[in-house]
Design a protein around this motif. Structure first.
Motif, PDB file in Angstrom:
ATOM      1  N   ASP A 198     -13.972  21.838 122.150  1.00  0.00           N
ATOM      2  CA  ASP A 198     -13.563  22.731 121.049  1.00  0.00           C
ATOM      3  C   ASP A 198     -12.931  21.946 119.904  1.00  0.00           C
ATOM      4  O   ASP A 198     -12.030  22.431 119.228  1.00  0.00           O
ATOM      5  CB  ASP A 198     -12.588  23.796 121.587  1.00  0.00           C
ATOM      6  N   ASN A 219     -18.014  19.950 123.247  1.00  0.00           N
ATOM      7  CA  ASN A 219     -18.529  20.922 122.283  1.00  0.00           C
ATOM      8  C   ASN A 219     -17.559  21.011 121.120  1.00  0.00           C
ATOM      9  O   ASN A 219     -16.453  20.480 121.168  1.00  0.00           O
ATOM     10  CB  ASN A 219     -18.761  22.292 122.922  1.00  0.00           C
ATOM     11  N   PHE A 220     -18.003  21.702 120.067  1.00  0.00           N
ATOM     12  CA  PHE A 220     -17.221  21.773 118.835  1.00  0.00           C
ATOM     13  C   PHE A 220     -16.952  23.219 118.448  1.00  0.00           C
ATOM     14  O   PHE A 220     -17.723  24.115 118.784  1.00  0.00           O
ATOM     15  CB  PHE A 220     -17.993  21.107 117.690  1.00  0.00           C
ATOM     16  N   ALA A 221     -15.852  23.412 117.727  1.00  0.00           N
ATOM     17  CA  ALA A 221     -15.633  24.724 117.121  1.00  0.00           C
ATOM     18  C   ALA A 221     -16.699  24.908 116.054  1.00  0.00           C
ATOM     19  O   ALA A 221     -17.123  23.952 115.418  1.00  0.00           O
ATOM     20  CB  ALA A 221     -14.243  24.794 116.513  1.00  0.00           C
TER      21      ALA A 221
END
Ligand code: SF4
Lengths: 174, 429
Positions: free
Chosen positions: A58, A84-86
Motif C-alpha cells: 500500500d 502493491n501500491f495505493a
C-alpha cells in the motif's frame, strides 16, 4: 549498480513521502530535498541517482499529491518496488512514466543497502548480494504506451493529433 | 451480465454498452474540480507543452481552500495562479475566499454535480460527492491537467465492494463512527482500487450529510470512490438546490451485479469509535483509555457540516472546554458558517472557550491555522492521522466524530460522547 533502500513498513503515505508543508512548490528539484522527510530525514543524503526503494504494501496511500512521485524522482529514485501500491500513487507513477513495480516478498528479499539489478524486459529484480531473483508483475501495456509517449499528456496530445489528421486509408475512402 | 452503479456510469461515459472490471477505458468527465494546491502544477504542465486550453469553462469548478487566506507569500502566489487562470479562461464557477470554503463541501451544495455524472479533481477526497450517486474520484496533477485539457481521464474499471448496513445507529453514534468501524474491519487498504457502495436500511434512513461523511472516507480504505444510490433523500436534497429529476440520470446496481466483496454490518452494534495514531484503520472504542489531549479540532470535508456543528453545540452548550485544551471549530463553507451563526451555534462555541475559524483546510493538513507542535495530542473530526499530517511528526492524532471531539475537549481527555447528552436532551444541571 543501484542500491536498495528498504522501507519495510506497510502503508507508507504521501504525507511521509512529501509533507504538506512543502507543497507550496511543484518544482521537482525543490521537492527532492524533502523526499521521505517524515519517514527518514537522512534518506536524501544517502540516496544516489538510479537507486531503488523497496517498500511494504500500500505504498503511497493518502493524499493524491503527485508531488510524491516528483519528490522521489527528483531525489534520484529510479523505481519503487512494493507488493502493491495505493491507487492514486500508482496512476501518478504511470502518468509520469515512473516505475512502480508490484512484487511479492520483496521486503523479505532485500536488506537496506543491498546492490540490485533491475531487468525490465525480463521483469525481474535480483539481489546481487544473495543472488536471489524475484519476478515482478508485468507492467500493463497501456502503461508502457504512456511511458513511450513520454507521459499521459503527450499520449493524449498524440491521440488528438491522430483524430485530426485522418489516417491514409481513411483519406482514400473519403 | 449485471452491472453496478459505478460500472453503468463508466460505461455511459466511455461510449460503451457495458464495461467489466479490469478494463481500461477513457472516460469523459462531466466536472473538474480545481483547488490551488494541485491545479497550478497541472496548469504549468499544460503551458510547458503548449496545451494551455480548457475543455469547457462551464464544466470547471474552482475553489481555493487549502492555503487560504494565504499564510505566506508562496501560498499567495498559488492562489494568484488559480485566480488569474480562472479569469483568463472565463471559468464562471469560481468560489473565491469569502464565497466558498472547502471545495468538496462547496461543490456538494451547488447543485452542479448530479447523479450519474463523473467528477475528477486533484484531491483524494473527491470521492465525497459519490453520496449523490455519481462517480467521483481523486487524481494527480497530470490526470487533472488531462481532464482540464480534454475532459477525459483513463480508468481501470474498478471492482465494487458492497457494504450492507442494517439496524439503527445508537444515540451519540454517528456516520463517522460507522465509517471508522468499516475501515477498522477492512483495513486502510481494504478497499484499494475498489468502489465502496453503501446500501441497507441504515443508509436509506441517513441524511445526505451523513452519507457524504461515508463516501468522503472511501479513500481512507484505499477506495477509488464511495457511492450511494439515489433515493428520495437524494432527490429532496437536489430539489432544494434547484435540481429537478429530468436533469439527471439515476442508476441502480442490477440484482445480478458482481461484487468483489460483501460486508454486512449491524449499525446498532457500532460504538463511538476513535482511530488511534497513525492510521485511520486503528479504531478503538472512545474512552476505553484515558488519553489527555492538548488540541481538539472540528472541521474538514469529512465533518465540518451543519449537522456536525449542531452535534458539537449540543455538547458544548453550558460547558467549558477544559483548561489546557485548544479547541478550534471550522465550519466547512461560508454558507455553513452563516447558518451556524444564525442558529446561535457559533456563540455556544465561543462561550465554551473554543476558537471559531474561517472555512479552510488549514489545520486538517497541517498547513496553517492550527498546526500541531511536538508531542501535541489532537482529537480531530478530520480523516487522516498519519505521522506529520497536522504538523510536527511527533504529534499524535486521534480521529473521531464531532461529538466525540466535543466531549473530549470538555473532559480534557478522549471521552465517550454518550456521557454528554448527545441525543439533544438538556443537561440536568
Ligand atoms: S479538509 Fe482536509 S482532507 Fe478535506 S480536502 Fe481539505 S485538506 Fe483534504
Amino acid at each position: 549498480m543501484p542500491t536498495v533502500h528498504v522501507f519495510a513498513r506497510d502503508h507508507i503515505n504521501t504525507d511521509e513521502i512529501i509533507p504538506a508543508r512543502h507543497l507550496t512548490t511543484d518544482v521537482e528539484a525543490e521537492l527532492a530535498k524533502y523526499a521521505m522527510e517524515d519517514y527518514d530525514k537522512n534518506f536524501v543524503r544517502r540516496v544516489k541517482p538510479g537507486d531503488i526503494i523497496v517498500a511494504g504494501a500500500d505504498f503511497g496511500c493518502g493524499s493524491s499529491r503527485e508531488h510524491a512521485v516528483w519528490a522521489l524522482r527528483g531525489a534520484g529514485v529510479a523505481a519503487v518496488i512494493a507488493p502493491n501500491f495505493a491507487r492514486i500513487f500508482y496512476r501518478n507513477a504511470i502518468n509520469n512514466g515512473f516505475l512502480a513495480l508490484e512484487c511479492e516478498n520483496v521486503v523479505e528479499t532485500f536488506m537496506d543497502g543491498d546492490p540490485a539489478e533491475l531487468d525490465l524486459t525480463g521483469g525481474t529484480i535480483t539481489n546481487v548480494r544473495t543472488g536471489q531473483t524475484l519476478q515482478f508483475v508485468p507492467v500493463p501495456q497501456f502503461a508502457l504506451d504512456v511511458q513511450k509517449a513520454g507521459g499521459w499528456l503527450e499520449y493524449m496530445r498524440e491521440q488528438d493529433r491522430q483524430q485530426r489528421e485522418p489516417s491514409p486509408q481513411e483519406e482514400q475512402h473519403a | 451480465m449485471g452491472m453496478t452503479i459505478a460500472e453503468k456510469i463508466l460505461a455511459a461515459h466511455s461510449g460503451q454498452k457495458e464495461v467489466v472490471p479490469g478494463q481500461l477505458i477513457e472516460c469523459a468527465t462531466d466536472w473538474v474540480l480545481c483547488h490551488e494546491i494541485t491545479t497550478p502544477a497541472a496548469l504549468r504542465m499544460l503551458e510547458e507543452r503548449g496545451m494551455d486550453r480548457v475543455f469547457d469553462p462551464e464544466k470547471i469548478v474552482a475553489v481555493p481552500d487549502h492555503s487560504v487566506p494565504a499564510m505566506n507569500i508562496k501560498a499567495a502566489k498559488m492562489y494568484q495562479k488559480l485566480k488569474s487562470w480562472v479569469q483568463e479562461k472565463g471559468i464562471r464557477h469560481f468560489y473565491d475566499v469569502g464565497r466558498g470554503g472547502i471545495a468538496h463541501v462547496v461543490l456538494e451544495n451547488t447543485g452542479l454535480i448530479k447523479p450519474g455524472q463523473t467528477l475528477v479533481s486533484g484531491d483524494s477526497h473527491t470521492c465525497n460527492a459519490g453520496a449523490l450517486g455519481c462517480f467521483a474520484t481523486g487524481v494527480g496533477s497530470t490526470d487533472l491537467a488531462g481532464a482540464i485539457y480534454a475532459g477525459r481521464v483513463w480508468f481501470k474499471v474498478p471492482e465494487t465492494m458492497l457494504i450492507r448496513v442494517t439496524g439503527e445507529l445508537q444515540p451519540g453514534v454517528t456516520p463517522k463512527d460507522l465509517v471508522l468501524e468499516v475501515i477498522r474491519r477492512i483495513g486502510a487498504d481494504g478497499a484499494n482500487y475498489l468502489v465502496m457502495e453503501w446500501v441497507g436500511e441504515t443508509i436509506e434512513r441517513m441524511d445526505m450529510e451523513g452519507r457524504f461523511t461515508l463516501t468522503n472516507m472511501a479513500i481512507e480504505a484505499g477506495g477509488k470512490t464511495g457511492i450511494v444510490a439515489v433515493d428520495d433523500t437524494t432527490r429532496a436534497y437536489l430539489r432544494e438546490r434547484g435540481v429537478t429529476p429530468d436533469q439527471y440520470t439515476e442508476s441502480t446496481s442490477d440484482p445480478d451485479a458482481k461484487y468483489k466483496v460483501v460486508i454486512d454490518l449491524d449499525a446498532s452494534k457500532v460504538e463511538p469509535t476513535v482511530a488511534y495514531p497513525h492510521i485511520p484503520s486503528n479504531g478503538r472504542v472512545a474512552g476505553q483509555d484515558r488519553i489527555p489531549v492538548t488540541h481538539a479540532y472540528v472541521g474538514s470535508c469529512t465533518n465540518g457540516r451543519i449537522s456536525d456543528l449542531r452535534d458539537v453545540a449540543r455538547i458544548l452548550k453550558g460547558r467549558r472546554v477544559a483548561d489546557g485544551v485548544q479547541m478550534i471549530v471550522v465550519p466547512a463553507t461560508q454558507a455553513i458558517w452563516k447558518q451556524a451563526a444564525q442558529e446561535g451555534l457559533l456563540e455556544i462555541f465561543v462561550e465554551a472557550g473554543a476558537s471559531v475559524s474561517y472555512p479552510s483546510c488549514g489545520a486538517c493538513l497541517g498547513m496553517h491555522s492550527g498546526v500541531l507542535g511536538p508531542d501535541d495530542v489532537c482529537i480531530s473530526s478530520s480523516n487522516r492521522n498519519f505521522v506529520g499530517r497536522m504538523g510536527d511528526p511527533s504529534a499524535q492524532i486521534y480521529l473521531a466524530s464531532p461529538a466525540t471531539v466535543a466531549a473530549s475537549a470538555v473532559a480534557g481527555y478522549i471521552s465517550d460522547p454518550r456521557e454528554y447528552n448527545p441525543a439533544g436532551t438538556e443537561a440536568a444541571d
